[in-house]
Design a protein around this motif. Sequence first.
Motif, short mmCIF file in Angstrom:
data_model
loop_
_atom_site.label_atom_id
_atom_site.label_comp_id
_atom_site.label_asym_id
_atom_site.label_seq_id
_atom_site.Cartn_x
_atom_site.Cartn_y
_atom_site.Cartn_z
N LEU A 1 14.84 -20.15 9.51
CA LEU A 1 14.43 -18.78 9.75
C LEU A 1 12.97 -18.60 9.37
O LEU A 1 12.55 -18.92 8.26
N GLY A 2 12.17 -18.09 10.32
CA GLY A 2 10.76 -17.79 10.07
C GLY A 2 10.48 -16.32 10.30
O GLY A 2 11.38 -15.52 10.56
N ARG A 3 9.20 -15.96 10.25
CA ARG A 3 8.80 -14.56 10.40
C ARG A 3 9.16 -14.02 11.79
O ARG A 3 9.40 -12.83 11.95
N ASP A 4 9.19 -14.88 12.80
CA ASP A 4 9.50 -14.45 14.15
C ASP A 4 10.93 -14.77 14.57
O ASP A 4 11.27 -14.67 15.75
N GLY A 5 11.76 -15.15 13.62
CA GLY A 5 13.14 -15.47 13.95
C GLY A 5 13.45 -16.94 13.72
O GLY A 5 12.80 -17.61 12.91
N TRP A 6 14.44 -17.45 14.41
CA TRP A 6 14.87 -18.83 14.23
C TRP A 6 14.00 -19.78 15.04
O TRP A 6 13.64 -19.50 16.18
N TYR A 7 13.64 -20.89 14.39
CA TYR A 7 12.93 -21.95 15.10
C TYR A 7 13.56 -23.28 14.71
O TYR A 7 14.10 -23.44 13.63
N GLY A 8 13.53 -24.20 15.62
CA GLY A 8 14.16 -25.49 15.37
C GLY A 8 14.54 -26.14 16.69
O GLY A 8 13.98 -25.84 17.74
N GLU A 9 15.54 -27.01 16.61
CA GLU A 9 15.84 -27.85 17.77
C GLU A 9 17.33 -27.92 18.05
O GLU A 9 18.15 -28.01 17.13
N ILE A 10 17.67 -27.84 19.33
CA ILE A 10 19.03 -28.10 19.78
C ILE A 10 19.04 -29.47 20.44
O ILE A 10 18.17 -29.78 21.26
N THR A 11 20.01 -30.28 20.09
CA THR A 11 20.15 -31.58 20.73
C THR A 11 21.41 -31.57 21.59
O THR A 11 22.45 -31.03 21.20
N THR A 12 21.30 -32.17 22.77
CA THR A 12 22.42 -32.23 23.71
C THR A 12 22.46 -33.65 24.30
O THR A 12 21.53 -34.45 24.09
N PRO A 13 23.51 -33.98 25.05
CA PRO A 13 23.54 -35.29 25.70
C PRO A 13 22.40 -35.51 26.68
O PRO A 13 22.09 -36.64 27.03
N GLU A 14 21.76 -34.41 27.11
CA GLU A 14 20.68 -34.51 28.09
C GLU A 14 19.30 -34.43 27.46
O GLU A 14 18.30 -34.42 28.17
#
Length: 320
Positions: free
Chosen positions: A49-62
Motif C-alpha cells: 500500500l502506497g500513497r496512491d493505493g496498491w502497487y506491486g505485481e500479479i503473476t500468471t501463467p502468461e
Amino acid sequence: MSAETVLMLAERDDREAVYVSDALARRGVGTTWFDTAWFPSQAGVSARLGRDGWYGEITTPEGAVRLETIRAVYYRQSQPFTFPACLSEPERRFATVEARFGFGGMFMSLRARWVSHPARLADAEYRPLQMATAARCGFRTPASLLTNHPGDAREFGRSGDGAVYKAIMHKLISEDDQVKLIYTTPVDPVTIDDRVATTLHLFQGNVPKTHDVRVVATRYGPVHAVAIHTVDPAARQDFRTGYDTLTYEITRVPADVTASCHAYLKTLGLELGVFDFSVTDDGTWWFLECGPGSQWAWLEAETGAPIADAIADTLIGAPV
C-alpha cells in the motif's frame, strides 16, 4: 497506452473477452489476462500500500503485470478459485472468502476505467431494479406482477394476452441430477396453485412478438442491434430453446430506444449493457431485460456487427 495495459478479468476462453482483446490488439493496445481459476495454483500477487493505493505485481501463467500499469479493466463473470485438494471444507470456505474480498478490493481500488465496475454490475443483476429503471428511462415494459399470492397470480394470468413466468434471477435448476435452464414459460391460470406462496414469482404479460432483438450499447457510444428471427413457436417464445432455428440480421434501433438505452446505463452506472427486446407487428419495442454479462459474441460472428470494436473504444477512452 504504450507501457500501460488493459486487464482482461475473465476466463481465458471467454468468447466475448477474446473478441475484445483482439479488437484492442488491432488498435495496438496490450492486454493482460487474469483468470481467477488460476489462483493460487498458477497465479499470485504481491502488493504493498502506497500513497496512491496498491502497487506491486500479479503473476500468471502468461507472465507478470504491474498493478500501476493497468489503466482499464474488461470484466466478465469470475470463475471459482482452484485451491489444493488437501484443504478441508471449512478451510476452503475461508480461503475463498479471503481471496474474493482480497482480489476484489485490490482490483476495484485501481485507478482504472471499468467495463463495467463490479459493484455496479452487482446492483444491475436485480431484475426488479432493471424493470423499474427501464420504465423510468422511457422503455415500453410488459405488464408485470411480482407476487407470492396464488390468487393474484391467477387473476393476472387471465388478463390481456395471457401471462408468462420468468425466473427472477436463478435461471438454472437441478432436476434428476441434471442442470436445466428455466425458460420463459406461458402460464395457464388453472394450473397456478398454492406452491406460488413459497417464494416470489415474476409474471409478465405475454407480448405477441414477431421477433426478438438483442442490443449491445455502450454508455456514450453507438448501439449495435441484431434481430433474431425464428419460425419455431417454442423458440419464438424463448429463443434459447431453439438456436438451430434462428436467423439473424443487423437492424436499426429507433432513436427513442437508443436514448433510453443510454439513459438506463447512466442511471445504473454501467459502461456496457446487453438489452433484450420483443418487437410486435406495430413496430413497438418491448423491454425484457438488460443482462450486463449476457453473451453477444455469437451475434458478431453471425452478422459482423462491430460490437467488440465499440467495447474496445470504450476501454481506451476513444472519442465518440
